[in-house]
Design an enzyme around this catalytic site. Structure first.
Site: not given
Ligand code: ADP
Length: 446
Positions: A237, A288, A292
């Protein structure tokens, strides 16, 4: 509440966590490798402990050193940030066994969702759509051929332990599969010490859209809307925004509900992201879960007016989520400023920052650990700053981003700033017409 939080990370995220701890009036401990002695997270934490040499495996990934630092300083909680030990189930478990609260999900949740092949099975069982593909790991080339023939080419081989776009290969036809299986396996093994691969149908020109969630120990799971992370180079990204210019409110609602369903099915506690690929017909498929906080979390914070790190800490301390999501406001876009040369295949550009000026003004947020004369070590990832802009709508955010990037000055190293400026001039980007193939189609990056 915790007496003292140790941050098992470096760079901008370590500083980001320290800032929230200060606002919560919780003392902090920074850990650092020898090359990070002069880093801002070391300067701004209340205490700092050197945990080893530059090599991550001997410092930021060395569990025994981090736990010793916690013991010496009396820290009763550890925030892992992202990367390093953030999705390491053993670390979460060892913390628990040592009487230290890991600020993140339980080892069990990380194991169930951190393994990508396994996570897909979990989601499928509760009825969340997943990309068609293998059921778990693909054992060998023969099995790969068999499954590919069933689901139809093109297919993608992906590392089960994957991250950062590594260990991934597109396979267009059967005679390419053997080589792809080997190269993806080798890459996965060297990056994650785990060669396991799984297979997915290759979705052509998808959008990458993810949902931010937060769960507490009372069984509540909230979702904070989506981030569109389709502007990627080599599956990594570069620009993220919220809301997505692509999906409709109806699809947005369905994706949010699917994310909550998935998180609840594993009794998820803490911050997490459910990632989806969305095809041109707006069918969405789970790919996925990141168990976190993510690099791009500020985008969500800006449109929802929430502090996700604060809520992570509250939840870990057994409290309820305080910032319950309401209707988001306006539009936020994040630009990853990497020390890389966009004119030389995005080659890393470590070295000394000779001059630095950050942009400012209304609606501009900078999360960064660097300063004038800071030396960027070559040992870690190349993210040196995140610039997040907020505007009343997407057009406003784009104009603000342009003026802010014009103010952004870094001398001495190459950065991705000029690349972002080019993206902001692109008509398709301005119209919000892009998918994950955008950079490859419109920019020569090799
Ligand atoms: P990582 O964990 O390495 O970031 P992801 O599974 O999140 O890997 O995928 C990263 C990117 O790779 C996605 O955003 C998308 O651009 C591309 N990708 C992954 N899986 C597929 C697929 N089945 N079809 C098409 N593109 C995919």
């Amino acid at each position: 509440m915790f007496k003292k939080i140790l941050i098992a990370n470096r760079g901008e995220i370590a500083l980001r966590i320290i800032r929230t701890c200060k606002e919560l009036e919780i003392p902090t401990v920074a850990v650092y490798s020898e090359v990070d002695r002069e880093s801002l997270h070391v300067v701004f934490a209340d205490e700092a402990v050197c945990i080893g040499p530059a090599l991550s495996s001997q410092s930021y990934l060395k569990i025994s050193n981090i736990l010793s630092a916690a013991a010496i300083t009396g820290a009763d909680a550890i925030h892992p940030g992202y990367g390093f030990l953030a999705e390491n189930a053993d670390f979460s478990e060892i913390c628990a066994d040592s009487g230290i609260k890991f600020i993140g999900p339980s080892a069990d949740s990380i194991r169930r969702m951190g393994d990508k092949a396994f996570a897909k099975e979990t989601m499928k069982k509760v009825g969340v759509p997943v990309v068609p593909g293998s059921e778990g790991i693909v054992k060998d080339v023969d099995e790969a051929k068999k499954i590919a023939a069933e689901i139809g080419y093109p297919v993608m081989l992906k590392a089960s332990a994957g991250g950062g776009g590594k260990g991934m290969r597109i396979v267009w036809k059967e005679d390419e599969i053997e080589k792809a299986f080997q190269t993806a396996g080798n890459e996965a093994n060297s990056a994650f010490s785990n060669p396991d691969l799984y297979m997915e149908k290759y979705i052509e020109n998808p959008h990458h859209i993810e949902i931010q969630i937060m769960g507490d120990t009372f069984g509540n799971v909230y979702q904070y809307g989506e981030r569109d992370c389709s502007i990627q180079r080599r599956h990594q990204k570069l620009i993220e925004e919220s809301p997505s210019p692509f999906i409709t409110d109806e699809v947005r609602k369905k994706m949010g509900e699917a994310a909550i369903l998935g998180a609840k099915s594993v009794n998820y506690e803490g911050a997490g992201t459910i990632e989806f690929l969305v095809d041109k017909h707006m069918n969405f498929y789970f790919i996925e879960m990141n168990t976190r906080i993510q690099v791009e979390h500020p985008v969500t914070e800006m449109v929802n007016h929430v502090d996700l790190i604060k809520n992570q800490i509250l939840v870990a301390a057994g409290k309820r989520v305080e910032d319950i999501p309401e209707k988001p406001h306006g539009h936020a876009i994040e630009f990853r400023i990497n020390a890389e040369d966009p004119d030389a295949n995005f080659r890393p550009s470590p070295g000394t920052i000779e001059y630095l000026h950050f942009p400012g003004g209304f609606g501009v947020r900078i999360d960064s650990h660097v300063y004038t004369e800071y030396v960027i070590p070559p040992n870690y990832d190349s993210l040196i700053a995140k610039m997040i802009v907020w505007g009343t709508d997407r057009a406003h955010a784009i104009k603000r981003a342009k003026r802010a990037l014009d103010e952004f000055k870094i001398e001495g190293i190459k950065t991705t700033i000029p690349f972002h400026q080019k993206v902001l001039m692109n008509k398709k980007f301005i119209k919000g017409e892009f998918d994950t193939s955008f950079i490859d189609h419109h920019f020569k990056t090799n």
